[in-house]
Motif scaffolding. Structure first.
Motif, PDB file in Angstrom:
ATOM      1  N   ALA A   1      -7.625 -30.761 -22.280  1.00 24.21           N
ATOM      2  CA  ALA A   1      -6.749 -29.651 -21.492  1.00 24.21           C
ATOM      3  C   ALA A   1      -7.448 -28.298 -21.925  1.00 24.21           C
ATOM      4  N   ALA A   2      -7.181 -28.037 -23.391  1.00 20.41           N
ATOM      5  CA  ALA A   2      -7.440 -27.169 -24.003  1.00 20.41           C
ATOM      6  C   ALA A   2      -9.170 -26.415 -23.870  1.00 20.41           C
ATOM      7  N   GLU A   3     -10.043 -27.564 -23.928  1.00 22.59           N
ATOM      8  CA  GLU A   3     -11.305 -27.303 -23.690  1.00 22.59           C
ATOM      9  C   GLU A   3     -11.832 -26.761 -22.445  1.00 22.59           C
ATOM     10  N   HIS A   4     -10.982 -27.420 -21.380  1.00 22.80           N
ATOM     11  CA  HIS A   4     -11.295 -26.821 -20.106  1.00 22.80           C
ATOM     12  C   HIS A   4     -10.624 -25.573 -19.776  1.00 22.80           C
ATOM     13  N   LEU A   5      -9.810 -25.147 -20.532  1.00 22.79           N
ATOM     14  CA  LEU A   5      -9.175 -23.755 -20.098  1.00 22.79           C
ATOM     15  C   LEU A   5      -9.926 -22.572 -20.652  1.00 22.79           C
ATOM     16  N   GLU A   6      -9.882 -21.586 -19.933  1.00 21.15           N
ATOM     17  CA  GLU A   6     -10.456 -20.409 -20.268  1.00 21.15           C
ATOM     18  C   GLU A   6      -9.613 -19.500 -21.263  1.00 21.15           C
ATOM     19  N   PRO A   7      -9.680 -18.607 -21.841  1.00 14.72           N
ATOM     20  CA  PRO A   7      -8.735 -17.788 -22.647  1.00 14.72           C
ATOM     21  C   PRO A   7      -7.904 -17.273 -21.900  1.00 14.72           C
ATOM     22  N   GLY A   8      -6.517 -17.322 -22.147  1.00 16.39           N
ATOM     23  CA  GLY A   8      -5.304 -16.811 -21.547  1.00 16.39           C
ATOM     24  C   GLY A   8      -5.045 -17.892 -20.319  1.00 16.39           C
ATOM     25  N   GLY A   9      -5.626 -18.986 -20.232  1.00 20.81           N
ATOM     26  CA  GLY A   9      -5.336 -20.149 -19.284  1.00 20.81           C
ATOM     27  C   GLY A   9      -4.086 -20.844 -20.028  1.00 20.81           C
ATOM     28  N   ARG A  10      -3.416 -21.495 -18.548  1.00 18.16           N
ATOM     29  CA  ARG A  10      -2.181 -22.292 -18.884  1.00 18.16           C
ATOM     30  C   ARG A  10      -2.448 -23.903 -18.793  1.00 18.16           C
ATOM     31  N   PHE A  11      -1.920 -24.501 -19.504  1.00 14.73           N
ATOM     32  CA  PHE A  11      -1.659 -25.894 -19.442  1.00 14.73           C
ATOM     33  C   PHE A  11      -0.211 -26.284 -19.282  1.00 14.73           C
TER      34      PHE A  11
END
Length: 247
Positions: free
Chosen positions: A130-140
Motif C-alpha cells: 500500500a505504501a509503495e502505491h501511495l503518493e506522498p501525503g496519500g492515505r491508507f
C-alpha cells in the motif's frame, strides 16, 4: 514471494451480493463511499480486494478514478457485469504483493479484507505494498473488526455470529496463533446440506499501527465506523487512516 489461496471462487461469488446483508444496505454503502471520496481529495484511489465492486462502483460514480486488485476472477466477473464497471481498472493478483499501474492518493481495504491474509508476514507485506502505491501525503484506510475474544465463553473458542432459517454461522478462534475461521452450515429445501469454511488471521489495531510504522506510514485517524464515531475500548470495529509523509 507468497500468494494466499483464493477462497472466493464461483460458489461464493454467485451468492456474495446479498441485498439483505447489512453491508449492502444503501446507508452503509453510501457512508463508506462518502468518507473515501473525501479522503481521495479528487485524485485516484486503489482498492485492495475489490471483489464485486460494492464500494468501488459508488466511489467511481462520485468522480474518483478507481483501480482494484483482487485474486478472485469469479468475484471480478461479477463486478464486470455491472453498469459503470468499464471505468474501473482491475489487476488480478494477490493484493499483498501485486502491483497496479500508477500512484494513488488513497489506498483502501474494507470489511475485514486485511484478515483474508492469513499470516502476519502477508499482512506486513500488504502495508508495504500500500505504501509503495501511495503518493506522498496519500492515505491508507483499513476497515476491520476488533477481535471478539471478549465474546468467547470461558474455556471455549467458538462464537456464533449469525443465524437464519436453515443456516448456522460461527467463528472459531485459535488465540495461540491469531488464526480463525468463519464457518457456514446450510440445509437446502430438499434436505441437502453444505459446509463452507474461510480462514482469516485476526489482527489488533495496535498491531496494524506497527505494520504501518514499518511501512513508513503514521496514524492520522481512527474511528469506530464510517460515521466517524470516536474509537473506544467498547468499539467492536474500527476504520483506521494512516498517512504517507509528504516528500
Amino acid at each position: 514471494m507468497h500468494e494466499h489461496a483464493d477462497h472466493f471462487g464461483e460458489d461464493v461469488a454467485a451468492a456474495y451480493d446479498d441485498p439483505s446483508d447489512a453491508m449492502f444496505q444503501p446507508r452503509a454503502v453510501e457512508a463508506t463511499a462518502d468518507v473515501l471520496h473525501r479522503l481521495a481529495a479528487g485524485k485516484a484511489a486503489l482498492e485492495l480486494g475489490i471483489g464485486t465492486g460494492r464500494i468501488a462502483l459508488p466511489l467511481a460514480r462520485r468522480g474518483v478514478a478507481v483501480h482494484g486488485i483482487d485474486l478472485s476472477e469469479a468475484m471480478v466477473a461479477r463486478l464486470r457485469a455491472k453498469p459503470g464497471s468499464e471505468a474501473i481498472g482491475v489487476t488480478i493478483g494477490d493484493f499483498a504483493t501485486a502491483r497496479a499501474p500508477g500512484r494513488y492518493s488513497l489506498v483502501y481495504l474494507v470489511f475485514n479484507t486485511i484478515m483474508n491474509l492469513t499470516s502476519q508476514d502477508a499482512q506486513v507485506d500488504c502495508f508495504a505494498n500500500a505504501a509503495e502505491h501511495l503518493e506522498p501525503g496519500g492515505r491508507f484506510v483499513v476497515e476491520a473488526g476488533v477481535p471478539g475474544l471478549r465474546l468467547l465463553p470461558p474455556g471455549q473458542n467458538v462464537v456464533h455470529f449469525a443465524t437464519r432459517p436453515a443456516r448456522l454461522a460461527f467463528d472459531v478462534y485459535d488465540t495461540a496463533t491469531q488464526s480463525m475461521s468463519s464457518n457456514y452450515v446450510e440445509v437446502s429445501d430438499d434436505g441437502h446440506g453444505s459446509c463452507r469454511s474461510i480462514p482469516f488471521r485476526y489482527v489488533w489495531p495496535a498491531e496494524l499501527d506497527l505494520m504501518a510504522r514499518m511501512a513508513g506510514l503514521r496514524l492520522a485517524e481512527r474511528w469506530s465506523g464510517w460515521s466517524q464515531e470516536p474509537f473506544t475500548h467498547e468499539s467492536t470495529e474500527h476504520v483506521s487512516v494512516w498517512e504517507k509523509p509528504a516528500a
